[in-house]
Design a protein around this motif. Structure first.
Motif, PDB file in Angstrom:
ATOM      1  N   TYR A  29       0.832  -1.206   0.000  1.00  0.00           N
ATOM      2  CA  TYR A  29       0.000   0.000   0.000  1.00  0.00           C
ATOM      3  C   TYR A  29       0.867   1.258   0.000  1.00  0.00           C
ATOM      4  O   TYR A  29       0.557   2.242  -0.670  1.00  0.00           O
ATOM      5  N   GLY A  30       1.957   1.214   0.753  1.00  0.00           N
ATOM      6  CA  GLY A  30       2.847   2.365   0.841  1.00  0.00           C
ATOM      7  C   GLY A  30       3.823   2.483  -0.305  1.00  0.00           C
ATOM      8  O   GLY A  30       4.664   3.386  -0.304  1.00  0.00           O
ATOM      9  N   ASP A  31       3.704   1.577  -1.295  1.00  0.00           N
ATOM     10  CA  ASP A  31       4.593   1.575  -2.453  1.00  0.00           C
ATOM     11  C   ASP A  31       6.060   1.576  -2.008  1.00  0.00           C
ATOM     12  O   ASP A  31       6.909   2.248  -2.590  1.00  0.00           O
ATOM     13  N   GLN A  32       6.318   0.797  -0.962  1.00  0.00           N
ATOM     14  CA  GLN A  32       7.664   0.726  -0.402  1.00  0.00           C
ATOM     15  C   GLN A  32       8.449  -0.413  -1.064  1.00  0.00           C
ATOM     16  O   GLN A  32       8.029  -1.557  -1.041  1.00  0.00           O
ATOM     17  N   PRO A 195      -6.577  -0.192  -4.983  1.00  0.00           N
ATOM     18  CA  PRO A 195      -5.744  -0.238  -6.191  1.00  0.00           C
ATOM     19  C   PRO A 195      -4.262  -0.505  -5.937  1.00  0.00           C
ATOM     20  O   PRO A 195      -3.655  -1.329  -6.626  1.00  0.00           O
ATOM     21  N   GLU A 196      -3.684   0.170  -4.938  1.00  0.00           N
ATOM     22  CA  GLU A 196      -2.262  -0.036  -4.652  1.00  0.00           C
ATOM     23  C   GLU A 196      -1.983  -1.454  -4.172  1.00  0.00           C
ATOM     24  O   GLU A 196      -0.968  -2.062  -4.538  1.00  0.00           O
ATOM     25  N   ARG A 201      -0.138  -7.051  -5.204  1.00  0.00           N
ATOM     26  CA  ARG A 201      -0.350  -8.500  -5.129  1.00  0.00           C
ATOM     27  C   ARG A 201      -0.220  -9.165  -6.488  1.00  0.00           C
ATOM     28  O   ARG A 201       0.238 -10.300  -6.600  1.00  0.00           O
ATOM     29  N   GLU A 202      -0.656  -8.468  -7.521  1.00  0.00           N
ATOM     30  CA  GLU A 202      -0.504  -9.017  -8.884  1.00  0.00           C
ATOM     31  C   GLU A 202       0.964  -9.105  -9.271  1.00  0.00           C
ATOM     32  O   GLU A 202       1.381 -10.032  -9.978  1.00  0.00           O
TER      33      GLU A 202
END
Length: 205
Positions: A29-32, A195-196, A201-202
């Motif tokens: 979610y945090g695009d980390q 979305p994030e 996960r994809e």
């Protein structure tokens, strides 16, 4: 001019979706960017003494290790804007997570009981005297909070629940859990379709 390098993250956990999965989802979610260190069972005895408390998950940031799944999730929640706006709201999140952990710990202890007769008796007692109240109350709390664990909005507690839910169903050993308490599955789906999170996960099945 000096520029500080971005911190490096590593997540140590076994190759399963249990208490470490909520952390996994929060990082997505945090695009980390982070390195996944999926541990093999046969390697664990040698690695265990190297972990802060001899347990995983462990989140390593710039070489410093941090343990305890709830503490890690709380930290990431604050980092990514998923905590309360003040200490009172944080208090509300913490109390529901502790209640959820009471359910998880009871179910886990029963699931891992090795004596089949004792396990059957404990499971029967749980289903008769404990789970009905605990699960109904959790369902009521989620429903009251518009499909979230606390505060009527998305918080890090939702990620903890969503990441662990499939494993929780296995531990509880209640075949019609989704039917009895539909808010549980809906909450998991709500988090997994962000979305994030979905994109992460994809990319990282």
């Amino acid at each position: 001019m000096c520029f500080r390098a971005m911190p490096t993250y590593k997540l140590y956990y076994f190759n399963r979706t249990a208490v470490g999965e909520g952390i996994h989802l929060l990082l997505g979610y945090g695009d980390q960017e982070f390195e996944e260190c999926r541990l093999k069972k046969e390697d664990w005895p040698a690695l265990k003494p190297l972990m802060p408390f001899g347990q995983v998950p462990v989140l390593e940031i710039d070489g410093k290790q941090y343990a305890q799944s709830t503490a890690i999730a709380r930290y990431l929640g604050r980092k990514y804007g998923l905590a309360g706006k003040d200490i009172e709201e944080d208090f509300q999140i913490d109390q529901i997570i502790e209640f959820y952990n009471d359910i998880r710990n009871r179910a886990s202890a029963t699931f891992h009981e090795t004596d089949k007769n004792i396990k059957a008796r404990i499971q029967e007692d749980n289903e008769k005297n404990h789970y009905p109240f605990m699960l109904k109350r959790l369902d009521e709390i989620i429903t009251k909070n518009y499909g979230h664990m606390a505060l009527g909005k998305l918080t890090w507690a939702d990620f903890v629940f969503a990441g662990m839910y499939d494993c929780l169903k296995l531990l509880l050993h209640i075949s019609d859990l989704d039917k009895k308490y539909p808010s549980f599955k809906k909450l998991q789906e709500k988090v997994l379709t962000i979305p994030e999170v979905k994109a992460f996960r994809e990319k990282n099945p």
